[in-house]
Design a protein around this motif. Structure first.
Motif, PDB file in Angstrom:
ATOM      1  N   ALA A 221      -9.857   2.939  -4.567  1.00  0.00           N
ATOM      2  CA  ALA A 221     -11.477   3.186  -5.433  1.00  0.00           C
ATOM      3  C   ALA A 221     -11.005   4.548  -5.249  1.00  0.00           C
ATOM      4  CB  ALA A 221     -12.293   2.865  -3.638  1.00  0.00           C
ATOM      5  N   SER A 222     -11.564   5.015  -6.385  1.00  0.00           N
ATOM      6  CA  SER A 222     -11.008   6.611  -6.541  1.00  0.00           C
ATOM      7  C   SER A 222     -12.619   6.921  -6.881  1.00  0.00           C
ATOM      8  CB  SER A 222     -10.145   6.782  -8.047  1.00  0.00           C
ATOM      9  OG  SER A 222     -10.761   6.105  -9.269  1.00  0.00           O
ATOM     10  N   VAL A 223     -12.034   8.384  -6.780  1.00  0.00           N
ATOM     11  CA  VAL A 223     -13.177   9.876  -7.849  1.00  0.00           C
ATOM     12  C   VAL A 223     -12.875  11.233  -7.625  1.00  0.00           C
ATOM     13  CG1 VAL A 223     -13.564  10.579  -4.867  1.00  0.00           C
ATOM     14  CG2 VAL A 223     -15.293  10.958  -7.163  1.00  0.00           C
ATOM     15  N   THR A 224     -13.181  10.778  -9.008  1.00  0.00           N
ATOM     16  CA  THR A 224     -11.876  12.533  -9.952  1.00  0.00           C
ATOM     17  C   THR A 224     -13.601  13.803  -9.637  1.00  0.00           C
ATOM     18  OG1 THR A 224     -10.907  10.899 -10.859  1.00  0.00           O
ATOM     19  CG2 THR A 224     -11.199  12.827 -11.947  1.00  0.00           C
TER      20      THR A 224
ATOM     21  N   PHE B 278      -8.085   5.580  -3.370  1.00  0.00           N
ATOM     22  CA  PHE B 278      -7.866   5.119  -1.559  1.00  0.00           C
ATOM     23  C   PHE B 278      -6.971   3.748  -1.794  1.00  0.00           C
ATOM     24  CE2 PHE B 278      -8.777   1.967   1.430  1.00  0.00           C
ATOM     25  CZ  PHE B 278      -8.426   2.309   2.843  1.00  0.00           C
ATOM     26  N   TRP B 279      -5.893   3.377  -1.039  1.00  0.00           N
ATOM     27  CA  TRP B 279      -4.817   2.087  -1.574  1.00  0.00           C
ATOM     28  C   TRP B 279      -5.298   1.276  -0.386  1.00  0.00           C
ATOM     29  CZ3 TRP B 279      -3.607   0.484  -6.135  1.00  0.00           C
ATOM     30  CH2 TRP B 279      -3.396   1.420  -7.773  1.00  0.00           C
ATOM     31  N   LYS B 280      -5.427   0.376  -0.891  1.00  0.00           N
ATOM     32  CA  LYS B 280      -4.928  -0.764   0.273  1.00  0.00           C
ATOM     33  C   LYS B 280      -4.159  -1.864   0.181  1.00  0.00           C
ATOM     34  CE  LYS B 280      -5.874  -2.837   4.788  1.00  0.00           C
ATOM     35  NZ  LYS B 280      -4.709  -3.898   4.217  1.00  0.00           N
ATOM     36  N   PHE B 281      -3.111  -2.175   0.546  1.00  0.00           N
ATOM     37  CA  PHE B 281      -2.128  -3.072   0.092  1.00  0.00           C
ATOM     38  C   PHE B 281      -2.064  -4.528   1.004  1.00  0.00           C
ATOM     39  CE2 PHE B 281      -0.536   0.707  -2.093  1.00  0.00           C
ATOM     40  CZ  PHE B 281      -0.302   0.829  -3.162  1.00  0.00           C
ATOM     41  N   PRO B 282      -1.692  -5.597   0.759  1.00  0.00           N
ATOM     42  CA  PRO B 282      -1.918  -6.681   2.194  1.00  0.00           C
ATOM     43  C   PRO B 282      -1.106  -5.649   3.240  1.00  0.00           C
ATOM     44  CG  PRO B 282      -0.788  -7.397  -0.284  1.00  0.00           C
ATOM     45  CD  PRO B 282      -0.964  -5.980  -0.764  1.00  0.00           C
ATOM     46  N   ASN B 283       0.402  -4.651   2.825  1.00  0.00           N
ATOM     47  CA  ASN B 283       0.744  -4.410   4.639  1.00  0.00           C
ATOM     48  C   ASN B 283       0.924  -3.386   4.400  1.00  0.00           C
ATOM     49  OD1 ASN B 283       2.098  -7.077   4.833  1.00  0.00           O
ATOM     50  ND2 ASN B 283       3.251  -7.083   3.447  1.00  0.00           N
TER      51      ASN B 283
ATOM     52  N   ALA C 269       0.404  14.011  -4.362  1.00  0.00           N
ATOM     53  CA  ALA C 269       0.611  13.810  -2.891  1.00  0.00           C
ATOM     54  C   ALA C 269       0.224  12.362  -2.756  1.00  0.00           C
ATOM     55  CB  ALA C 269       0.169  14.580  -1.615  1.00  0.00           C
ATOM     56  N   TRP C 270       1.455  11.542  -1.929  1.00  0.00           N
ATOM     57  CA  TRP C 270       0.488  10.011  -1.514  1.00  0.00           C
ATOM     58  C   TRP C 270       1.112   9.946  -0.232  1.00  0.00           C
ATOM     59  CZ3 TRP C 270      -0.618   5.762  -5.172  1.00  0.00           C
ATOM     60  CH2 TRP C 270      -0.226   4.555  -4.898  1.00  0.00           C
ATOM     61  N   TYR C 271       0.171   9.599   0.686  1.00  0.00           N
ATOM     62  CA  TYR C 271       0.610   9.334   2.350  1.00  0.00           C
ATOM     63  C   TYR C 271       0.496   8.121   2.319  1.00  0.00           C
ATOM     64  CZ  TYR C 271       0.432   9.747   6.879  1.00  0.00           C
ATOM     65  OH  TYR C 271       1.017   9.553   7.894  1.00  0.00           O
TER      66      TYR C 271
END
Length: 447
Positions: free
Chosen positions: A184-187, A200-205, A222-224
């Motif tokens: 889900a993103s907002v710009t 916001f990213w949600k992967f299986p693990n 940046a990617w955390y």
């Protein structure tokens, strides 16, 4: 070689549709000159084939320490700007790209069909994707990746659906794929020059948060991934004022790479992967230019690599003179950590006369402790005519044809509706006869 020529003949009728900042011929030249390694060349080739030209530029500037200008975009006609509703008549192109090795075998290939109608665009082949664009609203279904999600950091290709919906100065987005990965993103875009994006990213693990900001100076992202020791950061900044300009490029990350990213091997293996360029130009003084480039690679610590191991390379280039007689000289410290034991000196003269351009140069690698090889001599000629370009380069790796010779030829044709880019090279060494070395074919048919 007959197989290479036959393949070219069969694919000629199948104009390069995208404006790449440099082509495969340039990458082969860097490879043949020893400026980049075969592994680095493969990384650049991969980005060119994906049409991720921004990342290909970044790789070229760090590995080859060569400038990568952005291609000029053609200006739209007033009638095109005023046209709000695209035609419902289907139009598009069919393209094919292939690279052959010295045995005439097809090493890699990429084919694509792109069809546009109304607000839809369909891509089949190397990427299977159906897209819808209208008034800044976007919808994608199929193989969704970096371009579709407007990511500054290269992403893995995922199979799913993405929606991007603008509301005023904001743009909201969502994506979900078949493995239940979603984001889900907002710009926020207050004006044309500035943009701030959060995803916001949600992967299986794994779970991650991505931030990216764009200003007139460039982009920082940046990617955390939650649970990792540090975020991955990508920096691309540049500025030009009066006669001086600078450019900074960098990737920084921890010992492990976050899930969902498609980083080149060299970037993944180095926690610090960066370059800095400072250039100065004096147009009134015979268009004189001087630049200093530095690159730093610090690999991730392992059993065979020390934690503080750093590789640094420096290059200085000076160019001056009119188009009809323009000499240049460059000096490169190949490795600063060993006190510049090996340096590379390169001098050349270029001459441009209307449709013709000629170049002659010499390249010498000097080692303070070992015997220095003979200089490499290179001669080249280029011819431009409307939509066609022909280029021939002949090089003598050790000064004389007896010790070796390499020949590279490029024929480029870009018109409506057909076009191609054909590069092939021959090579001879002391122990091997004159034979094909590689070939690259890129062709397209527009309709």
């Amino acid at each position: 070689m007959f197989r290479i020529l036959l393949a070219f003949a069969l694919t000629f009728f199948t104009v390069i549709h995208a404006q790449a900042p440099f082509d495969a011929a340039q990458v082969f030249e860097w490879w043949d000159d020893g400026i980049i390694t075969p592994e680095e060349a493969e990384e650049i080739f991969s980005r060119l084939e994906e049409e991720n030209y921004d990342e290909a530029c970044l790789l070229a500037e760090v590995y080859a320490q060569e400038p990568c200008p952005k291609p000029a975009q053609p200006k739209a006609k007033p009638s095109q700007n005023a046209q709000k509703t695209p035609t419902i008549v289907p139009h598009g192109y069919v393209s094919w790209k292939g690279r052959y090795n010295s045995d005439g075998h097809l090493k890699k290939h990429r084919e694509e069909l792109q069809l546009q109608f109304y607000y839809f665009k369909l891509r089949l082949g190397s990427q299977e994707l159906l897209s819808y664009h209208r008034d800044n609203f976007e919808a994608h279904f199929g193989q969704v990746s970096t371009t579709e999600l407007h990511s500054h950091i290269p992403l893995d290709t995922l199979w799913g659906a993405a929606l991007l919906y603008p509301i005023g100065k904001f743009r909201f987005g969502a994506f979900i794929d078949s493995s239940k990965t979603f984001n889900a993103s907002v710009t926020f875009k207050p004006n044309r020059e500035n943009e701030l994006d959060a995803t916001f990213w949600k992967f299986p693990n794994a779970t991650a948060l991505a931030l990216q900001a764009r200003t007139t100076l460039g982009q920082i992202s940046a990617w955390y991934q939650f649970g990792q020791d540090r975020p991955l950061v990508k920096v691309q900044l540049q500025s030009s004022k009066n006669w001086i300009s600078w450019k900074t490029t960098a990737y920084l990350h921890g010992d492990s790479i976050p899930q969902g990213l498609n980083l080149s091997k060299g970037i993944a293996e180095n926690w610090l992967w960066a370059s800095q360029t400072v250039s100065a130009k004096w147009p009134e003084a015979l268009n004189t230019a001087f630049s200093i480039k530095a690159r730093i690679l610090s690999p991730i610590a392992s059993d065979s690599i020390k934690k503080d191991s750093v590789s640094a390379r420096f290059k200085a280039t000076f160019t001056s003179g009119p188009k009809r007689f323009r000499p240049s000289l460059s000096a490169t410290c190949l490795e600063a950590s060993d006190n510049c034991r090996t340096t590379e000196w390169k001098g050349s003269i270029e001459s441009a006369w209307e449709q013709f351009a000629f170049k002659a140069g010499a390249n010498l690698r000097y080692n303070r402790t070992n015997s220095t090889k003979l200089p490499k001599i290179e001669l080249g000629a280029t011819y431009h005519a409307n939509s066609a370009t022909a280029k021939l380069t002949v090089a003598f790796p050790e000064s004389t044809p007896v010790n070796g010779i390499s020949v590279q030829n490029e024929v480029k044709f870009n018109a409506e509706p057909l076009g191609c880019d054909f590069v092939f090279a021959f090579k001879k060494t002391k122990t091997k006869p004159f034979k094909p070395n590689f070939a690259h074919i890129q062709a397209i048919l527009k309709f």
